[in-house]
Design a protein around this motif. Sequence first.
Motif, short mmCIF file in Angstrom:
data_model
loop_
_atom_site.label_atom_id
_atom_site.label_comp_id
_atom_site.label_asym_id
_atom_site.label_seq_id
_atom_site.Cartn_x
_atom_site.Cartn_y
_atom_site.Cartn_z
N PHE A 31 7.41 -4.27 -38.62
CA PHE A 31 8.47 -5.19 -38.52
C PHE A 31 8.00 -6.46 -37.91
CE2 PHE A 31 11.61 -6.99 -35.87
CZ PHE A 31 12.57 -7.51 -36.73
N LEU A 32 7.43 -6.34 -36.77
CA LEU A 32 7.08 -7.70 -36.17
C LEU A 32 6.05 -8.62 -37.08
CD1 LEU A 32 6.29 -6.88 -32.42
CD2 LEU A 32 7.96 -8.50 -33.36
N ALA B 164 8.22 -10.02 -40.00
CA ALA B 164 9.04 -11.16 -39.59
C ALA B 164 8.21 -12.26 -39.29
CB ALA B 164 9.63 -10.56 -38.48
N PHE B 165 7.24 -11.97 -38.52
CA PHE B 165 6.28 -13.30 -38.40
C PHE B 165 5.72 -14.03 -39.58
CE2 PHE B 165 1.48 -14.50 -37.38
CZ PHE B 165 2.07 -15.54 -36.35
N SER C 142 7.14 -13.79 -42.52
CA SER C 142 8.34 -14.45 -43.22
C SER C 142 8.62 -15.70 -42.79
CB SER C 142 9.43 -13.77 -43.50
OG SER C 142 9.89 -12.93 -42.53
N ALA C 143 8.48 -15.92 -41.41
CA ALA C 143 8.74 -17.25 -40.83
C ALA C 143 7.83 -18.30 -41.24
CB ALA C 143 8.87 -16.81 -39.22
N ILE C 144 6.35 -17.68 -41.38
CA ILE C 144 5.34 -18.56 -41.74
C ILE C 144 5.44 -19.29 -43.21
CG2 ILE C 144 2.76 -18.76 -42.44
CD1 ILE C 144 2.14 -16.79 -40.31
N LEU D 30 8.65 -19.30 -44.54
CA LEU D 30 9.79 -20.06 -44.40
C LEU D 30 9.32 -21.69 -44.15
CD1 LEU D 30 12.67 -20.03 -45.05
CD2 LEU D 30 12.86 -19.91 -42.48
N PHE D 31 8.54 -21.74 -43.00
CA PHE D 31 7.96 -23.09 -42.84
C PHE D 31 7.36 -23.79 -43.83
CE2 PHE D 31 6.29 -26.39 -40.02
CZ PHE D 31 7.42 -26.60 -39.19
N VAL E 231 7.85 -28.93 -35.72
CA VAL E 231 6.25 -28.24 -35.92
C VAL E 231 5.92 -27.66 -34.54
CG1 VAL E 231 3.85 -29.06 -35.94
CG2 VAL E 231 5.54 -29.89 -37.85
N PHE F 170 7.79 -24.52 -33.86
CA PHE F 170 6.92 -23.39 -34.68
C PHE F 170 5.76 -22.79 -33.96
CE2 PHE F 170 4.26 -21.92 -38.00
CZ PHE F 170 5.14 -21.12 -38.84
N ALA G 299 4.88 -19.18 -32.83
CA ALA G 299 3.79 -18.50 -33.30
C ALA G 299 2.90 -18.08 -32.18
CB ALA G 299 2.98 -19.26 -34.16
N VAL H 29 4.37 -14.99 -30.49
CA VAL H 29 4.21 -13.54 -31.13
C VAL H 29 2.83 -13.36 -30.99
CG1 VAL H 29 4.15 -12.85 -33.27
CG2 VAL H 29 5.74 -14.47 -33.08
N LEU H 30 1.75 -14.15 -31.04
CA LEU H 30 0.48 -13.76 -31.00
C LEU H 30 -0.01 -13.35 -29.59
CD1 LEU H 30 -0.91 -16.02 -33.27
CD2 LEU H 30 -0.63 -13.85 -34.03
N ALA I 84 7.86 -11.16 -28.13
CA ALA I 84 7.50 -11.56 -29.47
C ALA I 84 8.20 -11.84 -30.48
CB ALA I 84 6.37 -10.40 -29.74
N PHE I 85 9.61 -10.97 -30.54
CA PHE I 85 10.52 -11.15 -31.54
C PHE I 85 11.19 -12.51 -31.33
CE2 PHE I 85 14.64 -9.15 -33.10
CZ PHE I 85 14.26 -9.54 -34.48
N VAL J 212 9.48 -15.03 -33.22
CA VAL J 212 9.78 -15.08 -34.47
C VAL J 212 11.15 -15.69 -34.76
CG1 VAL J 212 10.21 -13.50 -36.59
CG2 VAL J 212 8.49 -12.76 -35.02
N MET K 231 10.44 -19.46 -34.60
CA MET K 231 9.74 -20.09 -35.74
C MET K 231 10.53 -20.18 -36.89
SD MET K 231 6.36 -17.31 -35.70
CE MET K 231 5.74 -17.81 -37.18
N LEU K 232 11.48 -19.25 -37.01
CA LEU K 232 12.58 -19.29 -38.06
C LEU K 232 13.73 -20.74 -37.70
CD1 LEU K 232 13.81 -15.52 -38.46
CD2 LEU K 232 12.44 -17.07 -40.20
N ALA L 44 12.61 -23.00 -36.08
CA ALA L 44 11.77 -24.35 -36.37
C ALA L 44 12.15 -24.92 -37.67
CB ALA L 44 10.46 -24.13 -35.72
#
Lengths: 523, 99
Positions: free
Chosen positions: A193-194, A197-198, A200-202, A204-205, B11, B14, B18, B21-22, B30-31, B34, B37-38, B40
């Motif tokens: 999941f994580l 989701a990560f 799909s965010a990439i 999307l951007f 940017v 975002f 990111a 998350v990492l 972490a969520f 995400v 990011m969405l 952004a």
Amino acid sequence: MFTAPEISYAAFAPTIIVLLAGAVGILLEAIIRTHTTRRHVQLGLALGAMVAAAGTAIVQWATYDAAGVVAQAGMFVMDRQALAWHVMLLVFGILGVLLFAARTRAGEEAFTPLGSTAPGSEDEAEARRRGFELTEVFPLALFAVGGMMLFAATVDFLALFVALEVFSLPLYIMVALARRKRLLSHEGALKYFLLGAFSSAIYLFGVALLYGATGSLSYADVAAAIIALPDMSPLFVIGAVMVLVGLLFKLGAVPFHTWSPDAYQGAPTPVTAFMAAATKAAAAAALLRVVFTALFPLEWELNWLIWTVAILSMVVGTVLALVQTDLKRMLAYSSVAHAGFILVAFAGFSPQALSAVPFYLLTYGLATIGAFAVLTQVREKAVDGTVGAEATRLGQWAGLGKREPLLAASMGLFLLSFAGIPLTAGFIGKFQAFAAAIDGGAWPLVFVAVLCSAAAAFFYVRLIVLMFFTDVPEDQEESIEVDYHPYARVVVWITAAAVILLGILPGGVLTLFEDAATLLTGL
Amino acid sequence: MSPMAFVYLAVVLFVIGAAAVLLRRNAIVAFMGVELMLNAANLALVAFSRIHGTIDGQVMAFFVMVVAAAEVVVGLAIIIAVFRARQTISLDEPAELKG
């Protein structure tokens, strides 16, 4: 100003049937109170809907003129390429759902009785005592298949994003629902999941950047804008790379593969079978369309990405599969290597890829579902004779050929198909994919691919040797039980027959896929 | 104020998301990364929509909000299931799947 879109609902019929049946399935969850009845009804509904959808898609294939129709201008097309993917995804869905319904001799299903209970808790034991059954997986599978069908048919980055989530969200849930080894299942789902989701965010951007550079979300308009603008804005390339990264993640290519071994191993094996075949097919379908209708003017800028990812996937997938001791994990890394082989067909942007990639995915998907179906049938047996979890350690498979020759032979067949040995479907698939790459001038990549295929054959053959030419270890004669359920066996026999048939007489299916090598831009 | 400023802000957001998350080990944080990011991406879409004078970007932003909400439902359900089983949501903790 907004104008109401013109939607040709008839063209959407297969997808509508599947998604509607999913919605009805959710309602049935609330209406039917008896667990056994509900399971039978849900299974019947899911199978019926997918068979009906596949039938409709085949009728559409037969009645549409050469290229197909535009279902919604600038959004969805039902061209032959999309219809071919639809039928393929529905076949994977039907086989997967059959596996969902299979159970052990003792009547144990693959899914936890109640997903919300903590593993090993009093609640879980109570749910099990009362005979609860998790029948939501059937509607969830329908939603996943429906989303994948939209994913393969869209020509718009917005619709692609929505379809991506429609098929991903049910999969995240299904991964978490294993009956045994539930902690592993949860862990696999959380990571899937994580990272999903990560990614799909990439994606999307990336879409936002492409929109910024071109002012449009439609594949055809994006391509036209890239061609029209003389100076290459960095937004194009960065946006395109981010979009591809999102799709490569779903394909499970290195370095975006880290979720796949964990999700494959943690998920209930029937879900792994469905997910491994169908997700990869859907991802390849979307990737084909995005690359060949939206991003092809950036060929020079994107080729390095495809080459790097393809080589990394093949090498890393093969090397890591060699050192695995768990069968599900080994197959997961082998699927990573297969993602690399699929990408080989993309290199050079040859139009041959439009028929080679779907054929490759068909051969790979059938063998994958078959292999995992065999896996559900080989079980650990405790000292008191109760049959337990699936035996996934390599060593446990020693001598399986002597216990159950037919089942072991089918597994051997699937493994040979993965390895690409002639007379199996996998050989024709690999041949087509590599021919497409050579047509695109990517022969160094094909050279690496052939070397990796040879190395990969080692760990496939190792399991075959273990099954047929190794004796059952002295102390383990009673520790393995070969289970039996008609649904699982039917899936094994169907996929085995298909793998042989596609390996010996691929002509008819190849011709169908050659007809499918047309993409509508949808404008 | 130029709409491009909002793109630069997007940017930055975002990249912060990111990084969360990492780098963060807490599943909820972490969520949230995400989600950042969405959002952004949403900001970038709306800013570009304004620059181009087309409405596609704004429409997409609405779709993204709905999808992100659906994603939260599924994500929190999985995180809660993990928490019930282990009493922790650290991403380093569940480490039975390796190799």
